[in-house]
Design an enzyme around this catalytic site. Structure first.
Site, PDB file in Angstrom:
ATOM      1  N   ARG A 106       0.927  -1.209  -0.146  1.00 48.78           N
ATOM      2  CA  ARG A 106      -0.147   0.021  -0.010  1.00 48.78           C
ATOM      3  C   ARG A 106       0.846   1.365   0.018  1.00 48.78           C
ATOM      4  NH1 ARG A 106      -5.367  -0.305   1.953  1.00 48.78           N
ATOM      5  NH2 ARG A 106      -5.237   1.750   2.663  1.00 48.78           N
ATOM      6  N   TYR A 215       0.021 -13.401  -0.914  1.00 50.51           N
ATOM      7  CA  TYR A 215       0.348 -12.870  -2.321  1.00 50.51           C
ATOM      8  C   TYR A 215       1.809 -12.171  -2.148  1.00 50.51           C
ATOM      9  CZ  TYR A 215      -2.239  -8.581  -1.274  1.00 50.51           C
ATOM     10  OH  TYR A 215      -3.098  -7.801  -0.766  1.00 50.51           O
ATOM     11  N   ASP A 301     -13.745   4.810  -0.049  1.00 48.51           N
ATOM     12  CA  ASP A 301     -14.444   4.202   1.053  1.00 48.51           C
ATOM     13  C   ASP A 301     -15.522   5.305   1.712  1.00 48.51           C
ATOM     14  OD1 ASP A 301     -13.220   2.035   0.759  1.00 48.51           O
ATOM     15  OD2 ASP A 301     -12.178   1.990   2.922  1.00 48.51           O
TER      16      ASP A 301
HETATM   17  C1  LIG Z   1      -7.895  -6.727   4.972  1.00 48.36           C
HETATM   18  C2  LIG Z   1      -8.153  -5.625   3.597  1.00 48.36           C
HETATM   19  C3  LIG Z   1      -7.720  -5.835   2.713  1.00 48.36           C
HETATM   20  C4  LIG Z   1      -7.843  -5.226   1.473  1.00 48.36           C
HETATM   21  N1  LIG Z   1      -7.585  -5.556   0.124  1.00 48.36           N
HETATM   22  C5  LIG Z   1      -7.680  -4.940  -0.802  1.00 48.36           C
HETATM   23  C6  LIG Z   1      -7.135  -5.084  -1.972  1.00 48.36           C
HETATM   24  O1  LIG Z   1      -6.588  -6.363  -2.440  1.00 48.36           O
HETATM   25  N2  LIG Z   1      -7.344  -4.546  -3.258  1.00 48.36           N
HETATM   26  C7  LIG Z   1      -8.098  -3.387  -3.013  1.00 48.36           C
HETATM   27  O2  LIG Z   1      -8.243  -2.462  -3.987  1.00 48.36           O
HETATM   28  N3  LIG Z   1      -8.612  -2.856  -1.948  1.00 48.36           N
HETATM   29  C8  LIG Z   1      -8.340  -3.498  -0.640  1.00 48.36           C
HETATM   30  N4  LIG Z   1      -8.680  -3.314   0.462  1.00 48.36           N
HETATM   31  C9  LIG Z   1      -9.607  -1.879   0.543  1.00 48.36           C
HETATM   32  C10 LIG Z   1      -8.906  -0.556   0.510  1.00 48.36           C
HETATM   33  O3  LIG Z   1      -7.754  -0.715   1.507  1.00 48.36           O
HETATM   34  C11 LIG Z   1      -9.766   0.438   0.870  1.00 48.36           C
HETATM   35  O4  LIG Z   1     -10.991   0.570  -0.053  1.00 48.36           O
HETATM   36  C12 LIG Z   1      -8.933   1.840   0.317  1.00 48.36           C
HETATM   37  O5  LIG Z   1      -7.839   1.919   1.321  1.00 48.36           O
HETATM   38  C13 LIG Z   1      -9.858   3.121   0.526  1.00 48.36           C
HETATM   39  O6  LIG Z   1      -9.177   4.097   0.263  1.00 48.36           O
HETATM   40  P1  LIG Z   1      -9.602   5.620   0.782  1.00 48.36           P
HETATM   41  O7  LIG Z   1      -8.598   6.810   0.170  1.00 48.36           O
HETATM   42  O8  LIG Z   1     -11.173   5.626   0.018  1.00 48.36           O
HETATM   43  O9  LIG Z   1      -9.757   5.532   2.163  1.00 48.36           O
HETATM   44  P2  LIG Z   1      -8.770   5.406   3.311  1.00 48.36           P
HETATM   45  O10 LIG Z   1      -7.595   4.807   2.753  1.00 48.36           O
HETATM   46  O11 LIG Z   1      -9.575   5.420   4.595  1.00 48.36           O
HETATM   47  O12 LIG Z   1      -8.203   7.096   3.374  1.00 48.36           O
HETATM   48  C14 LIG Z   1      -8.858   8.341   3.998  1.00 48.36           C
HETATM   49  C15 LIG Z   1      -7.948   9.140   4.155  1.00 48.36           C
HETATM   50  O13 LIG Z   1      -8.743  10.473   4.596  1.00 48.36           O
HETATM   51  C16 LIG Z   1      -8.004  11.048   6.082  1.00 48.36           C
HETATM   52  N5  LIG Z   1      -9.182  11.516   6.760  1.00 48.36           N
HETATM   53  C17 LIG Z   1     -10.234  10.914   7.335  1.00 48.36           C
HETATM   54  N6  LIG Z   1     -11.165  11.853   7.936  1.00 48.36           N
HETATM   55  C18 LIG Z   1     -10.584  13.121   7.513  1.00 48.36           C
HETATM   56  C19 LIG Z   1     -10.958  14.342   7.650  1.00 48.36           C
HETATM   57  N7  LIG Z   1     -12.139  14.681   8.337  1.00 48.36           N
HETATM   58  N8  LIG Z   1     -10.404  15.278   7.173  1.00 48.36           N
HETATM   59  C20 LIG Z   1      -9.200  15.280   6.448  1.00 48.36           C
HETATM   60  N9  LIG Z   1      -8.703  13.954   6.316  1.00 48.36           N
HETATM   61  C21 LIG Z   1      -9.277  13.098   6.694  1.00 48.36           C
HETATM   62  C22 LIG Z   1      -7.515   9.517   6.624  1.00 48.36           C
HETATM   63  O14 LIG Z   1      -6.454  10.267   7.273  1.00 48.36           O
HETATM   64  C23 LIG Z   1      -6.981   8.884   5.415  1.00 48.36           C
HETATM   65  O15 LIG Z   1      -5.577   9.372   5.100  1.00 48.36           O
HETATM   66  C24 LIG Z   1      -8.554  -3.942   1.735  1.00 48.36           C
HETATM   67  C25 LIG Z   1      -8.956  -3.485   2.843  1.00 48.36           C
HETATM   68  C26 LIG Z   1      -8.969  -4.411   3.964  1.00 48.36           C
HETATM   69  C27 LIG Z   1      -9.316  -3.982   5.294  1.00 48.36           C
END
Ligand SMILES: Cc1cc2nc3c(=O)[nH]c(=O)nc-3n(C[C@H](O)[C@H](O)[C@H](O)COP(=O)(O)OP(=O)(O)OC[C@H]3O[C@@H](n4cnc5c(N)ncnc54)[C@H](O)[C@@H]3O)c2cc1C
Length: 398
Positions: A106, A215, A301
Site C-alpha cells: 500500500r 501474495y 470508502d
Molecule cells: C483486509 C483488507 C484488505 C484489502 N485488500 C484490498 C485489495 O487487495 N485491493 C483493493 O483494491 N482494496 C483492498 N482493500 C480496501 C482498501 O484498503 C480501501 O478500500 C482503500 O484503502 C480506501 O481508500 P480511501 O482513500 O477511500 O480511504 P482511506 O484509505 O481510509 O483514506 C482516507 C484518508 O482520509 C483521511 N481523513 C479521514 N477523515 C478526514 C477528515 N475529516 N479530514 C481530512 N482527512 C481525513 C484519513 O487520515 C485517510 O488518510 C482492503 C481492505 C482491507 C481492510
C-alpha cells in the site's frame, strides 16, 4: 477560469482524485488530517481494470518498479490443502483485459500516486488539517477545518474514508455497520521464510468461518498475508496485544492444514507482526444521489465501503477518480452537473462490487451443503468461476 476542487483525505482515493482533478484542468487543494502522508504496511491487489486506470495516468513504469505480478490465482481448501481451482493471471490477463494483475505494498502505491500528484501544477497538499464541515452556497462551497481555516472552492470531494466526515454531513446516514469479521494482516520478507513457504502467486485458502489470502508484493521481496476470521472486535484496539493475539489466530486455525498453519506461524511476533482490522461496510449504494449532491461528491470508502472479499476497495476508489477526471473535463457543464455525471457513471458499478464482495464473504466462509456445492463448482468449472469479465473489463472510462 480554472475551477478549484477541494479534497478531504489523502489516502489512495484522495490522491487519485487529486490527480484526476488536476489532469482535468482544475486547481486542487487537498486536506489530510494526518501530519504525514503515509499508508499502513499491508498489500493491495490491483486487477486489470484498475491497472488500466494507472496506465492511463502514465504510471505504468513506477508501478512496474514496485509491484509483483503473480502468475496465477489458486483457490485451495484450508482444511485439506487441496487445490480447488486456478485462474491464470500474467499474460492471460493482458490478452483478455489489456493489463496485468498486480500486487503492491500500500505504501508503494501511495508513494507513486503522491509523486504523480506533486508533478501537477496547481495542486496544494495540506497535512495536519481535518475537514470538520462545509457550507454550500449556490456556486461555491466553503470548507471548515478543525484547525480554524476556512477555504472556498467550486467543489468538495469527500475521500475521507470509512468514517467520512463529509458523508456524515452530506447524507447523515449514521456510522458504517460492523461485519463481525476480523482481518489479521502481516507482511513478511520472503527471504526470511523457508523456501517452501515463499510464493509467486495469489493463493486463497477457504475454510469454515474463515479464509486466508497470501501474495507477493514489492517485486516479490515481501509476502502479504491476510487471515479473516469471524468474531467480535477487541474492546481496545490501540492497546491490542499482538503477541497474545497471534496465539488467538493460531487457535482459530487449529483445524487448518499444516501448510496454512506453517505460513501463519512464520510471521514473527516481534516487529510489526500481525495487525488487526475489524471489518465494516455499508449496504450497496442505491442511487447517484448517494454519491453526489450539488457541489459535494463522495469517492472511495467514503462513498462505498466494502468488505475486502473481491479485493476492489482501493480499485473502485481509483476507478472513481478516473471517472471524476472525465466528468470534471466537461468544461461546458456547470460543476454540479459534472459531479452528477460522475455519480451517474459510478454508482451502479460500485453497488454491484459491494454486493458481490459481501456475497463472496458468505461463500468463502461457507459450511455444510453450501461449502460442498462451492467446492464442487470450483473443481468442475475452475477458471470460469474465478474470472470476472464484467469487473476486469472496467467501467469504460479508460
Ligand atoms: C483486509 C483488507 C484488505 C484489502 N485488500 C484490498 C485489495 O487487495 N485491493 C483493493 O483494491 N482494496 C483492498 N482493500 C480496501 C482498501 O484498503 C480501501 O478500500 C482503500 O484503502 C480506501 O481508500 P480511501 O482513500 O477511500 O480511504 P482511506 O484509505 O481510509 O483514506 C482516507 C484518508 O482520509 C483521511 N481523513 C479521514 N477523515 C478526514 C477528515 N475529516 N479530514 C481530512 N482527512 C481525513 C484519513 O487520515 C485517510 O488518510 C482492503 C481492505 C482491507 C481492510
Amino acid at each position: 477560469m480554472k475551477k478549484q476542487v477541494l479534497i478531504a483525505g489523502g489516502g489512495i482515493g484522495g490522491l487519485a482524485a487529486a490527480l484526476g482533478a488536476a489532469r482535468a484542468g482544475c486547481d486542487v487543494r487537498l486536506y489530510e488530517r494526518a501530519d504525514i502522508f503515509s499508508e499502513v504496511g499491508a498489500g493491495v491487489q490491483l486487477s486489470p481494470n484498475v491497472v488500466r486506470c494507472l496506465q492511463a495516468w502514465g504510471l505504468q513504469k513506477p508501478l512496474q518498479a514496485v509491484a509483483a505480478f503473480p502468475e496465477r490465482l489458486q483457490v485451495r481448501c484450508a482444511t485439506s490443502g487441496q487445490v480447488l481451482a486456478t485462474l491464470p493471471l500474467g499474460t492471460d490477463m493482458v490478452q483478455r483485459y489489456g493489463a496485468v494483475y498486480a500486487c503492491v505494498h500500500r505504501a508503494d502505491l501511495h508513494t507513486l500516486l503522491l509523486a504523480a500528484v506533486l508533478q501537477e501544477d496547481g495542486v496544494q497538499l495540506n497535512r495536519g488539517q481535518t475537514i470538520s464541515g462545509y457550507t454550500e452556497a449556490a456556486d461555491a462551497v466553503l470548507v471548515h477545518t478543525g484547525q480554524g481555516k476556512e477555504v472556498e472552492g467550486d467543489a468538495l470531494i469527500g475521500a475521507d474514508g470509512l468514517r467520512s466526515y463529509t458523508r456524515a454531513q452530506l447524507l447523515g446516514d449514521g456510522p458504517p455497520r460492523t461485519s463481525g469479521h476480523l482481518a489479521y494482516r502481516a507482511l513478511v520478507p520472503q527471504g526470511a521464510l523457508p523456501a517452501g513457504l515463499r510464493t509467486t502467486q495469489v493463493t486463497a485458502w477457504l475454510g469454515s468461518h474463515l479464509h486466508a489470502v497470501q501474495y507477493p508484493v514489492r517485486g516479490g521481496e515481501m509476502q502479504n498475508l491476510v487471515v479473516i476470521i469471524e468474531g467480535p472486535p477487541p474492546d481496545d484496539l490501540d492497546n491490542w496485544d499482538h503477541a497474545a493475539n497471534a496465539a488467538d489466530l493460531e487457535r482459530a486455525l487449529a483445524g487448518a492444514c499444516s501448510r496454512l498453519q506453517d505460513i501463519v506461524r512464520s510471521v514473527p511476533t516481534s516487529g510489526s507482526g500481525w495487525r488487526l482490522w475489524p471489518l465494516s461496510d455499508r449496504p450497496p449504494v442505491s442511487s447517484a444521489a448517494q454519491m453526489a449532491r450539488g457541489l459535494v461528491a463522495l469517492l472511495g470508502d467514503a462513498a462505498h465501503p466494502m468488505r475486502p472479499y473481491l479485493a476492489q476497495g482501493a480499485g473502485m476508489a481509483i476507478e472513481d477518480a478516473a471517472q471524476l477526471q472525465r466528468a470534471l473535463s466537461m468544461h461546458d457543464l456547470d460543476v454540479a452537473l459534472r459531479l452528477r455525471r460522475y455519480a451517474l457513471n459510478r454508482w451502479e458499478r460500485n453497488a454491484r462490487v459491494q454486493a458481490r464482495s459481501q456475497r463472496n464473504g458468505r461463500i468463502f466462509h461457507a459450511t455444510g451443503p453450501l461449502r460442498w456445492g462451492r467446492d464442487a463448482s470450483l473443481r468442475l468449472l475452475g477458471a470460469r468461476v474465478l474470472d470476472i469479465p464484467w469487473l476486469y473489463q472496467g467501467d469504460g472510462s479508460v
